[in-house]
Design a protein around this motif. Sequence first.
Motif, PDB file in Angstrom:
ATOM      1  N   GLY A 101       0.815  -1.083  -0.014  1.00 33.54           N
ATOM      2  CA  GLY A 101      -0.054   0.090   0.048  1.00 33.54           C
ATOM      3  C   GLY A 101       0.974   1.382   0.046  1.00 33.54           C
ATOM      4  N   THR A 102       1.868   1.245   0.651  1.00 30.26           N
ATOM      5  CA  THR A 102       2.863   2.173   0.806  1.00 30.26           C
ATOM      6  C   THR A 102       3.508   2.668  -0.342  1.00 30.26           C
ATOM      7  OG1 THR A 102       3.148   2.131   3.158  1.00 30.26           O
ATOM      8  CG2 THR A 102       4.936   3.268   2.201  1.00 30.26           C
ATOM      9  N   ALA A 103       3.737   1.448  -1.180  1.00 26.80           N
ATOM     10  CA  ALA A 103       4.596   1.546  -2.440  1.00 26.80           C
ATOM     11  C   ALA A 103       3.698   2.058  -3.384  1.00 26.80           C
ATOM     12  CB  ALA A 103       5.041   0.104  -2.644  1.00 26.80           C
ATOM     13  N   LEU A 104       2.241   1.821  -3.597  1.00 32.99           N
ATOM     14  CA  LEU A 104       1.453   2.284  -4.230  1.00 32.99           C
ATOM     15  C   LEU A 104       1.091   3.756  -4.265  1.00 32.99           C
ATOM     16  CD1 LEU A 104      -1.130  -0.924  -4.771  1.00 32.99           C
ATOM     17  CD2 LEU A 104       0.506  -0.197  -6.386  1.00 32.99           C
ATOM     18  N   VAL A 105       0.907   3.851  -3.047  1.00 26.51           N
ATOM     19  CA  VAL A 105       0.517   5.579  -2.871  1.00 26.51           C
ATOM     20  C   VAL A 105       1.820   6.498  -3.327  1.00 26.51           C
ATOM     21  CG1 VAL A 105       0.266   7.217  -1.149  1.00 26.51           C
ATOM     22  CG2 VAL A 105      -1.139   5.151  -1.112  1.00 26.51           C
ATOM     23  N   THR A 106       3.161   5.964  -2.675  1.00 28.41           N
ATOM     24  CA  THR A 106       4.152   6.737  -3.208  1.00 28.41           C
ATOM     25  C   THR A 106       4.328   6.812  -4.727  1.00 28.41           C
ATOM     26  OG1 THR A 106       5.030   5.996  -1.111  1.00 28.41           O
ATOM     27  CG2 THR A 106       6.880   6.857  -2.673  1.00 28.41           C
ATOM     28  N   ALA A 107       4.185   5.565  -5.149  1.00 30.30           N
ATOM     29  CA  ALA A 107       4.396   5.776  -6.846  1.00 30.30           C
ATOM     30  C   ALA A 107       3.613   6.754  -7.290  1.00 30.30           C
ATOM     31  CB  ALA A 107       4.376   4.099  -7.314  1.00 30.30           C
ATOM     32  N   GLY A 108       2.138   6.605  -7.110  1.00 28.99           N
ATOM     33  CA  GLY A 108       1.229   7.499  -7.660  1.00 28.99           C
ATOM     34  C   GLY A 108       1.623   8.948  -7.429  1.00 28.99           C
ATOM     35  N   ALA A 109       1.774   9.274  -6.196  1.00 29.46           N
ATOM     36  CA  ALA A 109       2.186  10.599  -5.744  1.00 29.46           C
ATOM     37  C   ALA A 109       3.567  11.010  -6.464  1.00 29.46           C
ATOM     38  CB  ALA A 109       2.302  10.786  -4.132  1.00 29.46           C
ATOM     39  N   VAL A 110       4.601  10.232  -6.343  1.00 23.60           N
ATOM     40  CA  VAL A 110       5.711  10.546  -7.046  1.00 23.60           C
ATOM     41  C   VAL A 110       5.705  10.798  -8.746  1.00 23.60           C
ATOM     42  CG1 VAL A 110       8.036   9.776  -7.635  1.00 23.60           C
ATOM     43  CG2 VAL A 110       7.130   9.831  -5.107  1.00 23.60           C
ATOM     44  N   SER A 111       5.101   9.797  -9.144  1.00 17.18           N
ATOM     45  CA  SER A 111       4.829   9.997 -10.671  1.00 17.18           C
ATOM     46  C   SER A 111       3.994  11.417 -11.081  1.00 17.18           C
ATOM     47  CB  SER A 111       4.157   9.092 -11.294  1.00 17.18           C
ATOM     48  OG  SER A 111       2.798   8.722 -10.748  1.00 17.18           O
ATOM     49  N   VAL A 112       2.936  11.809 -10.413  1.00 20.95           N
ATOM     50  CA  VAL A 112       2.368  13.152 -10.574  1.00 20.95           C
ATOM     51  C   VAL A 112       3.234  14.245 -10.421  1.00 20.95           C
ATOM     52  CG1 VAL A 112       0.428  14.451  -9.785  1.00 20.95           C
ATOM     53  CG2 VAL A 112       0.210  12.158 -10.242  1.00 20.95           C
ATOM     54  N   ARG A 113       4.027  14.229  -9.116  1.00 22.70           N
ATOM     55  CA  ARG A 113       4.808  15.255  -8.991  1.00 22.70           C
ATOM     56  C   ARG A 113       5.775  15.135  -9.773  1.00 22.70           C
ATOM     57  NH1 ARG A 113       5.582  19.859  -8.317  1.00 22.70           N
ATOM     58  NH2 ARG A 113       7.464  20.643  -6.978  1.00 22.70           N
ATOM     59  N   LEU A 114       6.441  14.278 -10.304  1.00 21.80           N
ATOM     60  CA  LEU A 114       7.675  14.455 -11.286  1.00 21.80           C
ATOM     61  C   LEU A 114       7.301  14.912 -12.716  1.00 21.80           C
ATOM     62  CD1 LEU A 114       9.620  11.375 -10.485  1.00 21.80           C
ATOM     63  CD2 LEU A 114      10.374  13.567 -10.393  1.00 21.80           C
ATOM     64  N   ARG A 115       5.870  14.383 -12.851  1.00 19.26           N
ATOM     65  CA  ARG A 115       5.390  15.242 -14.344  1.00 19.26           C
ATOM     66  C   ARG A 115       4.869  16.573 -14.208  1.00 19.26           C
ATOM     67  NH1 ARG A 115       3.348  13.161 -19.487  1.00 19.26           N
ATOM     68  NH2 ARG A 115       3.123  11.131 -18.363  1.00 19.26           N
ATOM     69  N   ARG A 116       4.365  16.952 -13.180  1.00 13.56           N
ATOM     70  CA  ARG A 116       4.399  18.552 -12.875  1.00 13.56           C
ATOM     71  C   ARG A 116       5.671  19.360 -12.814  1.00 13.56           C
ATOM     72  NH1 ARG A 116       1.551  18.692  -7.674  1.00 13.56           N
ATOM     73  NH2 ARG A 116      -0.104  17.627  -8.883  1.00 13.56           N
ATOM     74  N   HIS A 117       6.730  18.571 -12.331  1.00 11.20           N
ATOM     75  CA  HIS A 117       8.090  19.289 -12.360  1.00 11.20           C
ATOM     76  C   HIS A 117       8.643  19.137 -13.619  1.00 11.20           C
ATOM     77  CE1 HIS A 117      12.170  20.260 -11.155  1.00 11.20           C
ATOM     78  NE2 HIS A 117      12.490  18.871 -11.816  1.00 11.20           N
ATOM     79  N   ASP A 118       8.535  18.394 -14.384  1.00  7.82           N
ATOM     80  CA  ASP A 118       8.757  18.276 -15.958  1.00  7.82           C
ATOM     81  C   ASP A 118       8.029  19.302 -16.772  1.00  7.82           C
ATOM     82  OD1 ASP A 118      10.276  17.041 -18.121  1.00  7.82           O
ATOM     83  OD2 ASP A 118       8.686  16.211 -18.936  1.00  7.82           O
ATOM     84  N   ALA A 119       6.847  19.440 -16.355  1.00  9.48           N
ATOM     85  CA  ALA A 119       6.003  20.383 -17.188  1.00  9.48           C
ATOM     86  C   ALA A 119       6.600  21.850 -16.761  1.00  9.48           C
ATOM     87  CB  ALA A 119       4.523  20.359 -16.997  1.00  9.48           C
ATOM     88  N   GLU A 120       6.899  22.073 -15.446  1.00 14.37           N
ATOM     89  CA  GLU A 120       7.321  23.330 -15.344  1.00 14.37           C
ATOM     90  C   GLU A 120       8.931  23.546 -15.707  1.00 14.37           C
ATOM     91  OE1 GLU A 120       7.328  23.218 -10.654  1.00 14.37           O
ATOM     92  OE2 GLU A 120       5.184  23.351 -10.752  1.00 14.37           O
ATOM     93  N   MET A 121       9.668  22.472 -15.906  1.00 15.06           N
ATOM     94  CA  MET A 121      10.989  22.916 -16.219  1.00 15.06           C
ATOM     95  C   MET A 121      10.939  23.120 -17.835  1.00 15.06           C
ATOM     96  SD  MET A 121      13.217  22.502 -14.034  1.00 15.06           S
ATOM     97  CE  MET A 121      14.571  22.211 -15.145  1.00 15.06           C
ATOM     98  N   GLN A 122       9.975  22.570 -18.491  1.00 15.86           N
ATOM     99  CA  GLN A 122       9.891  22.796 -19.962  1.00 15.86           C
ATOM    100  C   GLN A 122       9.176  24.253 -20.137  1.00 15.86           C
ATOM    101  OE1 GLN A 122       8.925  20.144 -22.920  1.00 15.86           O
ATOM    102  NE2 GLN A 122       9.995  18.471 -21.878  1.00 15.86           N
ATOM    103  N   SER A 123       8.275  24.555 -19.386  1.00 20.72           N
ATOM    104  CA  SER A 123       7.653  25.945 -19.285  1.00 20.72           C
ATOM    105  C   SER A 123       8.909  27.242 -19.140  1.00 20.72           C
ATOM    106  CB  SER A 123       6.496  26.115 -18.568  1.00 20.72           C
ATOM    107  OG  SER A 123       6.863  25.967 -17.290  1.00 20.72           O
ATOM    108  N   ALA A 124       9.699  26.668 -18.337  1.00 22.62           N
ATOM    109  CA  ALA A 124      10.811  27.491 -17.800  1.00 22.62           C
ATOM    110  C   ALA A 124      11.808  27.665 -19.143  1.00 22.62           C
ATOM    111  CB  ALA A 124      11.493  27.180 -16.713  1.00 22.62           C
ATOM    112  N   ARG A 125      11.995  26.613 -19.882  1.00 19.05           N
ATOM    113  CA  ARG A 125      12.781  26.765 -20.948  1.00 19.05           C
ATOM    114  C   ARG A 125      12.266  27.622 -22.010  1.00 19.05           C
ATOM    115  NH1 ARG A 125      14.336  20.286 -20.806  1.00 19.05           N
ATOM    116  NH2 ARG A 125      15.638  20.419 -19.017  1.00 19.05           N
ATOM    117  N   SER A 126      11.035  27.635 -22.269  1.00 21.16           N
ATOM    118  CA  SER A 126      10.415  28.245 -23.284  1.00 21.16           C
ATOM    119  C   SER A 126      10.546  29.797 -23.301  1.00 21.16           C
ATOM    120  CB  SER A 126       8.831  27.775 -23.408  1.00 21.16           C
ATOM    121  OG  SER A 126       8.934  26.325 -23.710  1.00 21.16           O
TER     122      SER A 126
END
Length: 126
Positions: A101-126
């Motif tokens: 359960g902890t692994a599933l919650v962590t994987a879901g939260a981290v993947s969303v957070r990394l996706r958001r971080h990646d989008a912020e990095m891409q918008s900062a480059r533009s």
Amino acid sequence: MHPLALEQDFRMRSGRLQSWGVGVLVLASLFWVYAAWQVVTPYDSTYNAVDCPAPAGSEPRDLYFDDSEYAHESALQCASDRSWPKPLAALVISVPLSAVGTALVTAGAVSVRLRRHDAEMQSARS
């Protein structure tokens, strides 16, 4: 497929992963509650119909240092009649459930957070 649709699909799968993790953690918590209930509630001895105190509230010294022979025998009977395999099995089952359960919650939260971080990095480059 449109990038926005891909993003929504990704977030939906991540949310589903987190939901499964929360569900598994709730199940593990129910096993913990059952084990705790078995430890803090009094029970009846099956052979002598003795009312036994809860294991959490009983004194170990009552087994050995009681003045009356009947109380000593009752304490021994209560100690031997307690069914420990069920609460122990509940705790054993809850450990891997908690880890999954902890692994599933962590994987879901981290993947969303990394996706958001990646989008912020891409918008900062533009």
